[in-house]
Design a protein around this motif. Structure first.
Motif, PDB file in Angstrom:
ATOM      1  N   ASN A 112       0.859  -1.184   0.000  1.00  0.00           N
ATOM      2  CA  ASN A 112       0.000   0.000   0.000  1.00  0.00           C
ATOM      3  C   ASN A 112       0.895   1.233   0.000  1.00  0.00           C
ATOM      4  OD1 ASN A 112      -2.688   1.058  -0.023  1.00  0.00           O
ATOM      5  ND2 ASN A 112      -2.414   1.725   2.087  1.00  0.00           N
ATOM      6  N   LEU A 113       0.359   2.339  -0.463  1.00  0.00           N
ATOM      7  CA  LEU A 113       1.158   3.548  -0.638  1.00  0.00           C
ATOM      8  C   LEU A 113       0.345   4.772  -0.258  1.00  0.00           C
ATOM      9  CD1 LEU A 113       3.743   4.936  -1.899  1.00  0.00           C
ATOM     10  CD2 LEU A 113       2.476   4.981  -4.051  1.00  0.00           C
ATOM     11  N   LYS A 114       0.978   5.685   0.470  1.00  0.00           N
ATOM     12  CA  LYS A 114       0.369   6.973   0.772  1.00  0.00           C
ATOM     13  C   LYS A 114       1.338   8.082   0.357  1.00  0.00           C
ATOM     14  CE  LYS A 114      -1.796   5.099   4.988  1.00  0.00           C
ATOM     15  NZ  LYS A 114      -1.953   5.302   6.453  1.00  0.00           N
ATOM     16  N   VAL A 115       0.788   9.147  -0.187  1.00  0.00           N
ATOM     17  CA  VAL A 115       1.588  10.315  -0.575  1.00  0.00           C
ATOM     18  C   VAL A 115       1.056  11.531   0.173  1.00  0.00           C
ATOM     19  CG1 VAL A 115       2.329  11.817  -2.450  1.00  0.00           C
ATOM     20  CG2 VAL A 115       2.028   9.378  -2.871  1.00  0.00           C
ATOM     21  N   THR A 116       1.954  12.321   0.743  1.00  0.00           N
ATOM     22  CA  THR A 116       1.548  13.532   1.445  1.00  0.00           C
ATOM     23  C   THR A 116       2.216  14.749   0.809  1.00  0.00           C
ATOM     24  OG1 THR A 116       1.190  12.386   3.548  1.00  0.00           O
ATOM     25  CG2 THR A 116       1.542  14.761   3.654  1.00  0.00           C
ATOM     26  N   LEU A 117       1.414  15.751   0.499  1.00  0.00           N
ATOM     27  CA  LEU A 117       1.887  17.052   0.013  1.00  0.00           C
ATOM     28  C   LEU A 117       1.744  18.032   1.167  1.00  0.00           C
ATOM     29  CD1 LEU A 117      -0.092  17.094  -3.386  1.00  0.00           C
ATOM     30  CD2 LEU A 117       2.223  16.183  -2.966  1.00  0.00           C
ATOM     31  N   THR A 118       2.849  18.650   1.577  1.00  0.00           N
ATOM     32  CA  THR A 118       2.861  19.466   2.793  1.00  0.00           C
ATOM     33  C   THR A 118       2.858  20.955   2.460  1.00  0.00           C
ATOM     34  OG1 THR A 118       4.047  17.738   3.979  1.00  0.00           O
ATOM     35  CG2 THR A 118       4.086  19.931   4.941  1.00  0.00           C
ATOM     36  N   ASN A 119       1.868  21.659   2.974  1.00  0.00           N
ATOM     37  CA  ASN A 119       1.735  23.108   2.814  1.00  0.00           C
ATOM     38  C   ASN A 119       1.630  23.510   1.348  1.00  0.00           C
ATOM     39  OD1 ASN A 119       1.825  23.406   5.596  1.00  0.00           O
ATOM     40  ND2 ASN A 119       4.025  23.791   5.635  1.00  0.00           N
ATOM     41  N   LEU A 120       0.575  22.994   0.715  1.00  0.00           N
ATOM     42  CA  LEU A 120       0.262  23.331  -0.672  1.00  0.00           C
ATOM     43  C   LEU A 120      -0.539  24.625  -0.719  1.00  0.00           C
ATOM     44  CD1 LEU A 120      -0.173  22.754  -3.731  1.00  0.00           C
ATOM     45  CD2 LEU A 120      -2.102  21.287  -3.056  1.00  0.00           C
ATOM     46  N   SER A 121      -0.054  25.549  -1.549  1.00  0.00           N
ATOM     47  CA  SER A 121      -0.771  26.802  -1.787  1.00  0.00           C
ATOM     48  C   SER A 121      -0.907  27.002  -3.292  1.00  0.00           C
ATOM     49  CB  SER A 121      -0.019  28.000  -1.180  1.00  0.00           C
ATOM     50  OG  SER A 121       0.117  27.865   0.223  1.00  0.00           O
ATOM     51  N   ASN A 143      -4.180  27.687   0.814  1.00  0.00           N
ATOM     52  CA  ASN A 143      -3.141  28.345   1.595  1.00  0.00           C
ATOM     53  C   ASN A 143      -2.601  27.388   2.641  1.00  0.00           C
ATOM     54  OD1 ASN A 143      -1.442  30.283   2.696  1.00  0.00           O
ATOM     55  ND2 ASN A 143      -3.050  31.212   3.958  1.00  0.00           N
ATOM     56  N   ASN A 144      -1.426  26.810   2.354  1.00  0.00           N
ATOM     57  CA  ASN A 144      -0.748  25.895   3.288  1.00  0.00           C
ATOM     58  C   ASN A 144      -1.637  24.724   3.695  1.00  0.00           C
ATOM     59  OD1 ASN A 144       1.747  27.217   3.373  1.00  0.00           O
ATOM     60  ND2 ASN A 144       1.002  28.683   4.900  1.00  0.00           N
ATOM     61  N   VAL A 145      -2.244  24.093   2.709  1.00  0.00           N
ATOM     62  CA  VAL A 145      -3.069  22.904   2.928  1.00  0.00           C
ATOM     63  C   VAL A 145      -2.194  21.665   2.792  1.00  0.00           C
ATOM     64  CG1 VAL A 145      -4.958  21.521   1.992  1.00  0.00           C
ATOM     65  CG2 VAL A 145      -5.197  24.004   2.171  1.00  0.00           C
ATOM     66  N   THR A 146      -2.341  20.726   3.712  1.00  0.00           N
ATOM     67  CA  THR A 146      -1.590  19.469   3.655  1.00  0.00           C
ATOM     68  C   THR A 146      -2.549  18.337   3.289  1.00  0.00           C
ATOM     69  OG1 THR A 146       0.092  20.185   5.232  1.00  0.00           O
ATOM     70  CG2 THR A 146      -0.216  17.810   4.969  1.00  0.00           C
ATOM     71  N   LEU A 147      -2.246  17.663   2.179  1.00  0.00           N
ATOM     72  CA  LEU A 147      -3.112  16.610   1.654  1.00  0.00           C
ATOM     73  C   LEU A 147      -2.383  15.281   1.689  1.00  0.00           C
ATOM     74  CD1 LEU A 147      -4.454  18.427  -1.536  1.00  0.00           C
ATOM     75  CD2 LEU A 147      -5.535  18.322   0.724  1.00  0.00           C
ATOM     76  N   THR A 148      -3.015  14.261   2.251  1.00  0.00           N
ATOM     77  CA  THR A 148      -2.512  12.891   2.185  1.00  0.00           C
ATOM     78  C   THR A 148      -3.404  12.105   1.246  1.00  0.00           C
ATOM     79  OG1 THR A 148      -1.546  12.914   4.401  1.00  0.00           O
ATOM     80  CG2 THR A 148      -2.077  10.763   3.468  1.00  0.00           C
ATOM     81  N   SER A 186      -6.953   3.827   0.670  1.00  0.00           N
ATOM     82  CA  SER A 186      -7.916   3.290   1.631  1.00  0.00           C
ATOM     83  C   SER A 186      -8.755   4.389   2.281  1.00  0.00           C
ATOM     84  CB  SER A 186      -7.199   2.476   2.712  1.00  0.00           C
ATOM     85  OG  SER A 186      -6.292   3.282   3.442  1.00  0.00           O
ATOM     86  N   ALA A 187      -8.614   5.633   1.812  1.00  0.00           N
ATOM     87  CA  ALA A 187      -9.433   6.729   2.331  1.00  0.00           C
ATOM     88  C   ALA A 187     -10.891   6.514   1.933  1.00  0.00           C
ATOM     89  CB  ALA A 187      -8.922   8.065   1.809  1.00  0.00           C
ATOM     90  N   THR A 188     -11.777   7.270   2.534  1.00  0.00           N
ATOM     91  CA  THR A 188     -13.213   7.088   2.296  1.00  0.00           C
ATOM     92  C   THR A 188     -13.826   8.190   1.446  1.00  0.00           C
ATOM     93  OG1 THR A 188     -13.728   8.222   4.377  1.00  0.00           O
ATOM     94  CG2 THR A 188     -13.502   5.823   4.459  1.00  0.00           C
ATOM     95  N   GLY A 239      -6.370  17.041   4.948  1.00  0.00           N
ATOM     96  CA  GLY A 239      -6.996  15.772   5.290  1.00  0.00           C
ATOM     97  C   GLY A 239      -6.473  14.650   4.426  1.00  0.00           C
ATOM     98  N   THR A 240      -7.140  13.508   4.506  1.00  0.00           N
ATOM     99  CA  THR A 240      -6.754  12.303   3.777  1.00  0.00           C
ATOM    100  C   THR A 240      -7.822  11.977   2.748  1.00  0.00           C
ATOM    101  OG1 THR A 240      -5.548  11.466   5.704  1.00  0.00           O
ATOM    102  CG2 THR A 240      -6.143   9.868   3.999  1.00  0.00           C
ATOM    103  N   TYR A 241      -7.389  11.744   1.493  1.00  0.00           N
ATOM    104  CA  TYR A 241      -8.322  11.592   0.390  1.00  0.00           C
ATOM    105  C   TYR A 241      -7.879  10.478  -0.555  1.00  0.00           C
ATOM    106  CZ  TYR A 241      -9.655  16.301   1.909  1.00  0.00           C
ATOM    107  OH  TYR A 241     -10.053  17.373   2.654  1.00  0.00           O
ATOM    108  N   LEU A 242      -8.843  10.006  -1.335  1.00  0.00           N
ATOM    109  CA  LEU A 242      -8.554   9.044  -2.389  1.00  0.00           C
ATOM    110  C   LEU A 242      -7.826   9.736  -3.546  1.00  0.00           C
ATOM    111  CD1 LEU A 242     -12.068   7.364  -2.514  1.00  0.00           C
ATOM    112  CD2 LEU A 242      -9.941   6.176  -1.907  1.00  0.00           C
ATOM    113  N   PRO A 243      -7.025   8.992  -4.320  1.00  0.00           N
ATOM    114  CA  PRO A 243      -6.514   9.557  -5.573  1.00  0.00           C
ATOM    115  C   PRO A 243      -7.691  10.027  -6.420  1.00  0.00           C
ATOM    116  CG  PRO A 243      -5.442   7.465  -5.091  1.00  0.00           C
ATOM    117  CD  PRO A 243      -6.571   7.603  -4.112  1.00  0.00           C
ATOM    118  N   THR A 244      -7.574  11.226  -7.007  1.00  0.00           N
ATOM    119  CA  THR A 244      -8.718  11.826  -7.693  1.00  0.00           C
ATOM    120  C   THR A 244      -8.283  12.512  -8.981  1.00  0.00           C
ATOM    121  OG1 THR A 244      -9.675  12.294  -5.491  1.00  0.00           O
ATOM    122  CG2 THR A 244     -10.717  13.333  -7.404  1.00  0.00           C
TER     123      THR A 244
END
Length: 258
Positions: A113-122, A154-159, A163-165, A177-182
């Motif tokens: 399984n794999l998770k990707v996090t983008l930190t402080n996206l603006s 503004n500085n949004v962090t997305l994972t 397996s997100a809902t 928050g945590t989201y499905l690939p979209t």
């Protein structure tokens, strides 16, 4: 004794879809043990549906199916790797750097399984952003494209987690928050040296591959007038499966009349 035929269906994969079960003399029930094949792949629970089949040697009293569930027998353990360097997202251009990379080493099992996090996206128009992830084996997936509409980030962090809902919104404000690939629009293109499409939109393309090596994150801004940054860089959480003891399932088929 009475040998009776049965069929098996469900979401599980079967080595055979028919079989025979033996009822002891005078008994109205019989036990059939479902013995799953052990593996190291993290997967959803699977079902097995058993139904007695007709035969000239007996008459079926009822054809109600018996349902059993095979629960996943792996636990996931995650190892995280990151590149905290900022990524610039210029107006109508490729990200800088392009790609941004993470070099993974020392993982002793294939990816489950794999998770990707983008930190402080603006970004002033997040719908412009297309993001492609390419693994060391060449597997590739777009996991964020044409989301968030015109709502400033503004500085949004997305994972991003398969397996997100919930998926990222097409037009509503995006929050951390945590989201499905979209991906809301197919046919996205990426500048060289990104690999050509078509691209998958599900992280399952990376499953059961060797995660060691260079992972590349390609970001494109595909429209004019807006730009942004991922100030905190990005990270990968590599999930590998740990097998736990296998447990057989026993079910009692419906009765038959001799």
């Amino acid at each position: 004794t009475l040998n009776t035929d049965y069929t098996q269906t469900g979401s599980a994969s079967f080595s055979a879809t028919t079989g025979t079960i033996t009822f002891a003399a005078g008994s109205s029930t019989a036990t059939l043990t479902i013995d799953p094949t052990a593996d190291t792949i993290f997967e959803s629970d699977e079902t097995v549906r058993l139904t007695l089949a007709s035969n000239s040697a007996y008459t079926i009293g009822t054809t109600n199916a018996v349902l059993a569930t095979i629960t996943n027998d792996e636990l996931l353990t995650y190892t995280s790797f990151s590149n905290p360097a900022s990524i610039s997202i210029p107006d109508a251009a490729a990200g800088i750097p392009y790609p941004s990379t993470i070099n993974i080493s020392g993982v002793s099992a294939n990816l489950a399984n794999l998770k990707v996090t983008l930190t402080n996206l603006s970004h002033t128009f997040p719908d412009d952003i297309d993001i492609l992830l390419v693994g060391p084996t060449g597997a590739k997936a777009i996991f964020m494209s044409d989301v968030g509409g015109s709502n400033d980030l503004n500085n949004v962090t997305l994972t991003i987690d398969p397996s997100a809902t919930v998926a990222l919104s097409d037009s509503e404000q995006l929050t951390s928050g945590t989201y499905l690939p979209t991906d809301f629009e197919s046919g996205d293109t990426f500048n060289s040296p990104a690999p050509l499409g078509p691209y998958d939109t599900n992280f399952s393309v990376f499953n059961n591959t060797n995660p060691n090596g260079v992972w590349s994150l390609y970001i494109m801004d595909d429209e004019v007038n807006d730009g942004g940054t991922i100030a905190g860089g990005w990270s990968l959480a590599i999930g590998t499966a740990l097998t736990v003891p296998n447990i057989s399932l026993a079910v009692s088929p419906t009765s038959v009349l001799e």
